[in-house]
Structure formats: C-alpha cells, structure tokens
Write a protein that holds these residues in place. Structure first.
Motif, PDB file in Angstrom:
ATOM      1  N   ILE A  12     -65.471 -49.393 -72.590  1.00 56.92           N
ATOM      2  CA  ILE A  12     -64.579 -48.930 -73.647  1.00 56.92           C
ATOM      3  C   ILE A  12     -64.320 -47.438 -73.484  1.00 56.92           C
ATOM      4  CG2 ILE A  12     -64.317 -48.617 -76.133  1.00 56.92           C
ATOM      5  CD1 ILE A  12     -65.980 -51.091 -76.554  1.00 56.92           C
ATOM      6  N   PRO A  13     -63.055 -47.040 -73.344  1.00 62.30           N
ATOM      7  CA  PRO A  13     -61.892 -47.910 -73.179  1.00 62.30           C
ATOM      8  C   PRO A  13     -61.808 -48.416 -71.743  1.00 62.30           C
ATOM      9  CG  PRO A  13     -61.203 -45.634 -73.080  1.00 62.30           C
ATOM     10  CD  PRO A  13     -62.666 -45.607 -73.398  1.00 62.30           C
ATOM     11  N   PRO A  14     -61.139 -49.554 -71.522  1.00 62.31           N
ATOM     12  CA  PRO A  14     -61.038 -50.086 -70.164  1.00 62.31           C
ATOM     13  C   PRO A  14     -60.044 -49.273 -69.335  1.00 62.31           C
ATOM     14  CG  PRO A  14     -59.742 -51.412 -71.665  1.00 62.31           C
ATOM     15  CD  PRO A  14     -60.486 -50.421 -72.521  1.00 62.31           C
ATOM     16  N   PRO A  15     -60.273 -49.185 -68.035  1.00 62.14           N
ATOM     17  CA  PRO A  15     -59.299 -48.499 -67.173  1.00 62.14           C
ATOM     18  C   PRO A  15     -58.071 -49.384 -66.957  1.00 62.14           C
ATOM     19  CG  PRO A  15     -61.049 -49.444 -65.843  1.00 62.14           C
ATOM     20  CD  PRO A  15     -61.443 -49.671 -67.285  1.00 62.14           C
ATOM     21  N   ILE A  16     -56.929 -48.748 -66.780  1.00 61.84           N
ATOM     22  CA  ILE A  16     -55.712 -49.482 -66.440  1.00 61.84           C
ATOM     23  C   ILE A  16     -55.315 -49.109 -65.020  1.00 61.84           C
ATOM     24  CG2 ILE A  16     -54.188 -47.739 -67.477  1.00 61.84           C
ATOM     25  CD1 ILE A  16     -52.379 -50.172 -68.311  1.00 61.84           C
ATOM     26  N   ILE A  17     -55.094 -50.100 -64.205  1.00 60.78           N
ATOM     27  CA  ILE A  17     -54.765 -49.909 -62.792  1.00 60.78           C
ATOM     28  C   ILE A  17     -53.309 -50.302 -62.596  1.00 60.78           C
ATOM     29  CG2 ILE A  17     -55.269 -50.621 -60.421  1.00 60.78           C
ATOM     30  CD1 ILE A  17     -58.124 -51.334 -61.461  1.00 60.78           C
ATOM     31  N   VAL A  18     -52.490 -49.354 -62.146  1.00 62.56           N
ATOM     32  CA  VAL A  18     -51.077 -49.610 -61.896  1.00 62.56           C
ATOM     33  C   VAL A  18     -50.872 -49.703 -60.395  1.00 62.56           C
ATOM     34  CG1 VAL A  18     -48.710 -48.822 -62.237  1.00 62.56           C
ATOM     35  CG2 VAL A  18     -50.451 -48.356 -63.984  1.00 62.56           C
ATOM     36  N   THR A  19     -50.326 -50.828 -59.956  1.00 65.52           N
ATOM     37  CA  THR A  19     -50.120 -51.064 -58.537  1.00 65.52           C
ATOM     38  C   THR A  19     -48.757 -51.709 -58.335  1.00 65.52           C
ATOM     39  OG1 THR A  19     -51.092 -52.094 -56.567  1.00 65.52           O
ATOM     40  CG2 THR A  19     -51.262 -53.321 -58.626  1.00 65.52           C
ATOM     41  N   SER A  20     -48.450 -52.131 -57.126  1.00 67.09           N
ATOM     42  CA  SER A  20     -47.178 -52.809 -56.871  1.00 67.09           C
ATOM     43  C   SER A  20     -47.260 -54.256 -57.344  1.00 67.09           C
ATOM     44  CB  SER A  20     -46.858 -52.782 -55.376  1.00 67.09           C
ATOM     45  OG  SER A  20     -47.790 -53.589 -54.660  1.00 67.09           O
ATOM     46  N   THR A  21     -46.118 -54.876 -57.541  1.00 67.91           N
ATOM     47  CA  THR A  21     -46.130 -56.281 -57.964  1.00 67.91           C
ATOM     48  C   THR A  21     -46.800 -57.157 -56.915  1.00 67.91           C
ATOM     49  OG1 THR A  21     -43.881 -56.548 -57.086  1.00 67.91           O
ATOM     50  CG2 THR A  21     -44.094 -56.109 -59.437  1.00 67.91           C
ATOM     51  N   LYS A  22     -46.572 -56.884 -55.646  1.00 67.24           N
ATOM     52  CA  LYS A  22     -47.163 -57.712 -54.585  1.00 67.24           C
ATOM     53  C   LYS A  22     -48.682 -57.615 -54.604  1.00 67.24           C
ATOM     54  CE  LYS A  22     -43.214 -57.394 -51.404  1.00 67.24           C
ATOM     55  NZ  LYS A  22     -42.426 -56.443 -52.216  1.00 67.24           N
ATOM     56  N   SER A  23     -49.211 -56.409 -54.807  1.00 67.12           N
ATOM     57  CA  SER A  23     -50.665 -56.249 -54.852  1.00 67.12           C
ATOM     58  C   SER A  23     -51.253 -56.985 -56.050  1.00 67.12           C
ATOM     59  CB  SER A  23     -51.025 -54.765 -54.930  1.00 67.12           C
ATOM     60  OG  SER A  23     -50.644 -54.084 -53.752  1.00 67.12           O
ATOM     61  N   ALA A  24     -50.576 -56.909 -57.199  1.00 68.15           N
ATOM     62  CA  ALA A  24     -51.053 -57.613 -58.389  1.00 68.15           C
ATOM     63  C   ALA A  24     -50.985 -59.119 -58.181  1.00 68.15           C
ATOM     64  CB  ALA A  24     -50.227 -57.208 -59.599  1.00 68.15           C
ATOM     65  N   GLU A  25     -49.962 -59.591 -57.484  1.00 66.18           N
ATOM     66  CA  GLU A  25     -49.847 -61.034 -57.197  1.00 66.18           C
ATOM     67  C   GLU A  25     -50.964 -61.502 -56.272  1.00 66.18           C
ATOM     68  OE1 GLU A  25     -45.014 -61.665 -57.664  1.00 66.18           O
ATOM     69  OE2 GLU A  25     -45.836 -60.951 -55.773  1.00 66.18           O
ATOM     70  N   LEU A  26     -51.362 -60.637 -55.349  1.00 62.08           N
ATOM     71  CA  LEU A  26     -52.499 -60.979 -54.478  1.00 62.08           C
ATOM     72  C   LEU A  26     -53.773 -61.139 -55.296  1.00 62.08           C
ATOM     73  CD1 LEU A  26     -51.960 -58.735 -51.330  1.00 62.08           C
ATOM     74  CD2 LEU A  26     -52.208 -61.224 -51.328  1.00 62.08           C
ATOM     75  N   ILE A  27     -53.990 -60.230 -56.238  1.00 62.01           N
ATOM     76  CA  ILE A  27     -55.149 -60.338 -57.124  1.00 62.01           C
ATOM     77  C   ILE A  27     -55.060 -61.622 -57.942  1.00 62.01           C
ATOM     78  CG2 ILE A  27     -56.299 -59.297 -59.119  1.00 62.01           C
ATOM     79  CD1 ILE A  27     -55.344 -56.571 -58.039  1.00 62.01           C
ATOM     80  N   ASN A  28     -53.867 -61.914 -58.441  1.00 61.16           N
ATOM     81  CA  ASN A  28     -53.641 -63.097 -59.262  1.00 61.16           C
ATOM     82  C   ASN A  28     -53.976 -64.373 -58.499  1.00 61.16           C
ATOM     83  OD1 ASN A  28     -52.890 -64.460 -61.545  1.00 61.16           O
ATOM     84  ND2 ASN A  28     -50.718 -63.998 -61.405  1.00 61.16           N
ATOM     85  N   MET A  29     -53.596 -64.421 -57.229  1.00 60.60           N
ATOM     86  CA  MET A  29     -53.835 -65.613 -56.415  1.00 60.60           C
ATOM     87  C   MET A  29     -55.307 -65.846 -56.130  1.00 60.60           C
ATOM     88  SD  MET A  29     -50.949 -65.898 -53.438  1.00 60.60           S
ATOM     89  CE  MET A  29     -51.840 -67.294 -52.742  1.00 60.60           C
ATOM     90  N   HIS A  30     -56.043 -64.750 -55.908  1.00 57.74           N
ATOM     91  CA  HIS A  30     -57.406 -64.885 -55.403  1.00 57.74           C
ATOM     92  C   HIS A  30     -58.484 -64.854 -56.471  1.00 57.74           C
ATOM     93  CE1 HIS A  30     -55.302 -63.736 -51.616  1.00 57.74           C
ATOM     94  NE2 HIS A  30     -56.144 -64.608 -51.129  1.00 57.74           N
ATOM     95  N   ARG A  31     -58.095 -64.598 -57.734  1.00 56.36           N
ATOM     96  CA  ARG A  31     -59.117 -64.653 -58.770  1.00 56.36           C
ATOM     97  C   ARG A  31     -59.491 -66.108 -58.988  1.00 56.36           C
ATOM     98  NH1 ARG A  31     -55.106 -66.216 -61.253  1.00 56.36           N
ATOM     99  NH2 ARG A  31     -54.672 -66.424 -63.468  1.00 56.36           N
ATOM    100  N   MET A  32     -60.712 -66.359 -59.438  1.00 56.60           N
ATOM    101  CA  MET A  32     -61.220 -67.724 -59.572  1.00 56.60           C
ATOM    102  C   MET A  32     -61.808 -67.950 -60.950  1.00 56.60           C
ATOM    103  SD  MET A  32     -60.677 -69.255 -56.655  1.00 56.60           S
ATOM    104  CE  MET A  32     -61.827 -70.621 -56.643  1.00 56.60           C
ATOM    105  N   PRO A  33     -61.009 -67.967 -62.030  1.00 53.74           N
ATOM    106  CA  PRO A  33     -61.574 -68.222 -63.349  1.00 53.74           C
ATOM    107  C   PRO A  33     -62.155 -69.623 -63.439  1.00 53.74           C
ATOM    108  CG  PRO A  33     -59.167 -68.252 -63.423  1.00 53.74           C
ATOM    109  CD  PRO A  33     -59.551 -67.808 -62.053  1.00 53.74           C
ATOM    110  N   SER A  34     -63.216 -69.771 -64.230  1.00 53.35           N
ATOM    111  CA  SER A  34     -63.971 -71.020 -64.240  1.00 53.35           C
ATOM    112  C   SER A  34     -63.204 -72.191 -64.806  1.00 53.35           C
ATOM    113  CB  SER A  34     -65.244 -70.814 -65.069  1.00 53.35           C
ATOM    114  OG  SER A  34     -64.923 -70.468 -66.404  1.00 53.35           O
ATOM    115  N   TRP A  35     -62.198 -71.917 -65.651  1.00 55.76           N
ATOM    116  CA  TRP A  35     -61.522 -73.032 -66.321  1.00 55.76           C
ATOM    117  C   TRP A  35     -60.443 -73.646 -65.467  1.00 55.76           C
ATOM    118  CZ3 TRP A  35     -56.313 -72.344 -67.120  1.00 55.76           C
ATOM    119  CH2 TRP A  35     -55.827 -71.029 -67.076  1.00 55.76           C
ATOM    120  N   ARG A  36     -60.021 -73.039 -64.353  1.00 55.36           N
ATOM    121  CA  ARG A  36     -58.942 -73.616 -63.550  1.00 55.36           C
ATOM    122  C   ARG A  36     -59.458 -74.775 -62.710  1.00 55.36           C
ATOM    123  NH1 ARG A  36     -54.204 -71.364 -64.065  1.00 55.36           N
ATOM    124  NH2 ARG A  36     -54.054 -69.205 -64.704  1.00 55.36           N
TER     125      ARG A  36
END
Length: 231
Positions: free
Chosen positions: A207-231
């Motif tokens: 608290i407070p959390p950091p905010i990371i600003v990156t390119s859309t492609k980099s954020a999409e890479l993170i989105n693809m490779h995260r592994m939340p337990s409910w998926r």
C-alpha cells in the motif's frame, strides 16, 4: 469517472463491483437478460468473499446493469472488455466474443474513449480490435485500445483487485495512459485505503500498489502467461 464493463462473468463482475467501490460510476453490460435480471434482483452468481457486500453497497447507485452496449459506451470514458475467450479445439483463444463487442462498440464512440482488454487474449489483439473498430467507420483520433491484465484468484478476487501487488496497464499513447492512471488513482494514491468502508487489508499488502505502464504488446504477453487458479 464513468466506466463500462462488458461481460458479467467472473472477471467482469468483480471488476465492476470493485471499480464502484473506488468511487467510479459503473455500467455493467451483458446480453444475457436472465443474468442481468438476477443481478438487478440482488442475486450473486459466484461465491467470492466480499463480493455480495460490494454489490449490495453499490447496486442501483454507482453500479447499474444494462444490455445496451452502445449506450453504455456513449455514457462512459473507459470501456473494459471482460468477455469470455474459451480455448478452441486447437488450444487457441476463441476471440469471437471480443470481435462482436468491438464491432458494436464502434457505434457508440461519440468522443474520446479508451477501450481496455481485460479478457485473456493473445499478443496483437489490441491492434486487431483497433482495426475492427476503424473498419466500422470510427474516427481514429476518437479512441485508443489498451490492455490491463488481471491477477485474480478464486476466493480472493476482490482483495486481489483492491490490494494488488502491482497494476499493469499497456498503452501506446500518453493520453490513454493518463486516463487509466486516473481510473486506478484511488489505489495508487492511497485514498481508497483511508475510507471507513474499504475492504479489510490482507496480510503483506503493498500500500499503495505500484502502477507499471508499458506497451500494449508487453501487457498482452503478461496477460497470456499469467496462470490464475480459477481458469
């Protein structure tokens, strides 16, 4: 800020309730009339700690429900797309729902909007979504497409959203980045945590959390490779 969240599934419902708790006016959009009727009547379709409290707190006030996507887009500055992207037989994400939403969004863009991917999508989806919206006659200066991956775990999704270890936004323009900084400002400037009705703080929260600003492609890479337990 007024926000539209498209899709009332796990991610969309949690995001809509939490954005409302941050002080934004949220329109949760879905084309399933039965699901909308249940939500309006106070039913909670998923079991998630603190979610019933947030829905009861904001339903009909900061959080409303609609089946009119274009009207929700017209009324909102930011549109989060949180529709399902189930795997196909080949294992790739089925983007048909995202495509349908992108086509319909184009009819509601009447001023500058930020369209944000919240669904699990492959890299370059933001470019594809932008092309779909442009093909439907939308002014290229009237919108940006951004990516905002979520890191929600089943059972702790509300606290994961409101007490994140980081917030990642993928933007290709400073204008869209500034809008998304404003969306998350109650978290990143710490004001949300000072409220008497804020959700209880979990152990070891940043608290407070950091905010990371990156390119859309980099954020999409993170989105693809995260592994939340409910998926």
């Amino acid at each position: 800020m007024r926000i539209a969240v498209v899709g009332s599934g796990y991610v969309g419902l949690v995001a809509g309730a939490c954005f409302s708790d941050l002080g934004h006016d949220v329109i949760l959009v879905d084309n399933d009339e039965r699901k909308l009727a249940a939500l309006k009547n106070g039913q909670v379709p998923i079991h998630e700690k603190f979610l019933p409290e947030l829905l009861n707190r904001h339903r009909g006030q900061r959080l409303t429900f609609s089946n009119d996507l274009q009207e929700a887009v017209r009324l909102s500055a930011v549109v989060f797309v949180a529709v399902g992207t189930p795997p196909t037989e080949s294992g790739e994400a089925d983007l048909s729902y995202v495509e349908s939403v992108a086509r319909e969004i184009s009819g509601g863009v009447d001023g500058y909007k930020v369209i944000v991917e919240k669904s699990t999508v492959p890299v370059y989806t933001s470019e594809w979504v932008r092309k779909i919206i442009l093909r439907n006659g939308t002014d290229p200066e009237s919108f940006d497409v951004a990516s905002n991956p979520e890191f929600l775990r089943e059972g702790t999704a509300v606290t994961d959203f409101l007490f994140p270890d980081r917030i990642v936004i993928g933007c290709d323009s400073e204008r869209s980045a500034e809008v998304l900084r404003e969306v998350y400002a109650p978290l990143t400037d710490g004001t949300y945590y000072q409220g008497a009705n804020s959700i209880p703080q979990p152990d070891r929260a940043a608290i407070p959390p950091p905010i990371i600003v990156t390119s859309t492609k980099s954020a999409e890479l993170i989105n693809m490779h995260r592994m939340p337990s409910w998926r």
